[in-house]
Design a protein around this motif. Structure first.
Motif, PDB file in Angstrom:
ATOM      1  N   VAL A  51      -5.248   8.320  -2.301  1.00  0.00           N
ATOM      2  CA  VAL A  51      -6.502   7.566  -2.389  1.00  0.00           C
ATOM      3  C   VAL A  51      -7.583   8.407  -3.066  1.00  0.00           C
ATOM      4  N   GLY A  52      -7.662   9.687  -2.720  1.00  0.00           N
ATOM      5  CA  GLY A  52      -8.646  10.582  -3.313  1.00  0.00           C
ATOM      6  C   GLY A  52      -8.437  10.790  -4.802  1.00  0.00           C
ATOM      7  N   VAL A  53      -7.189  10.926  -5.225  1.00  0.00           N
ATOM      8  CA  VAL A  53      -6.888  11.097  -6.652  1.00  0.00           C
ATOM      9  C   VAL A  53      -7.296   9.855  -7.433  1.00  0.00           C
ATOM     10  N   ASN A  99     -11.334   4.245  -0.096  1.00  0.00           N
ATOM     11  CA  ASN A  99     -11.080   3.740   1.259  1.00  0.00           C
ATOM     12  C   ASN A  99     -11.918   2.497   1.526  1.00  0.00           C
ATOM     13  N   PHE A 100     -13.174   2.524   1.112  1.00  0.00           N
ATOM     14  CA  PHE A 100     -14.042   1.366   1.283  1.00  0.00           C
ATOM     15  C   PHE A 100     -13.492   0.165   0.508  1.00  0.00           C
ATOM     16  N   LEU A 101     -13.092   0.386  -0.752  1.00  0.00           N
ATOM     17  CA  LEU A 101     -12.553  -0.710  -1.569  1.00  0.00           C
ATOM     18  C   LEU A 101     -11.246  -1.248  -0.992  1.00  0.00           C
ATOM     19  N   SER A 118      -6.742  -2.692   4.797  1.00  0.00           N
ATOM     20  CA  SER A 118      -6.284  -1.435   5.392  1.00  0.00           C
ATOM     21  C   SER A 118      -6.295  -0.351   4.319  1.00  0.00           C
ATOM     22  N   THR A 119      -6.043   0.863   4.737  1.00  0.00           N
ATOM     23  CA  THR A 119      -6.017   1.993   3.815  1.00  0.00           C
ATOM     24  C   THR A 119      -4.818   2.870   4.141  1.00  0.00           C
ATOM     25  N   LEU A 120      -4.557   3.836   3.302  1.00  0.00           N
ATOM     26  CA  LEU A 120      -3.457   4.760   3.537  1.00  0.00           C
ATOM     27  C   LEU A 120      -3.908   5.837   4.513  1.00  0.00           C
ATOM     28  N   GLY A 121      -3.052   6.217   5.438  1.00  0.00           N
ATOM     29  CA  GLY A 121      -3.410   7.207   6.439  1.00  0.00           C
ATOM     30  C   GLY A 121      -2.711   8.529   6.203  1.00  0.00           C
ATOM     31  N   GLY A 122      -3.133   9.534   6.921  1.00  0.00           N
ATOM     32  CA  GLY A 122      -2.519  10.855   6.839  1.00  0.00           C
ATOM     33  C   GLY A 122      -2.975  11.644   5.624  1.00  0.00           C
TER      34      GLY A 122
END
Length: 83
Positions: A65-67, A45-47, A54-58
């Motif tokens: 993002v976690g994977v 998320n930081f990167l 922006s980042t992916l939500g939900g």
């Protein structure tokens, strides 16, 4: 993790860590899967925020993002062990 509560972050982190473990052919326990999933999501998320803005939500976005983040952390750990 963006927009997720603590319990949801742990659940998504555990699933993300488990998926990353399967992708990277690694053998780790449940606790390390949760840690890698959550830390991986935070790092990615930081990167994403720094690079893309922006980042992916939900739940599903944070799972992706976690994977990716957990896979990167596993690869980094393997590289550091070889040194």
């Amino acid at each position: 993790m963006a927009g997720l509560g603590w319990i949801a972050a742990i659940i998504v982190g555990a699933i993300a860590g488990w998926i990353a473990e399967k992708i990277m052919s690694s053998s780790m326990g449940l606790i390390l899967n949760i840690i890698l999933g959550i830390v991986g999501a935070v790092v990615m998320n930081f990167l994403l925020l720094a690079i893309v803005g922006s980042t992916l939500g939900g739940w599903f976005g944070q799972l992706i993002v976690g994977v990716i983040g957990a896979c990167l952390l596993i690869a980094l750990t393997r590289a550091l062990r070889r040194v």
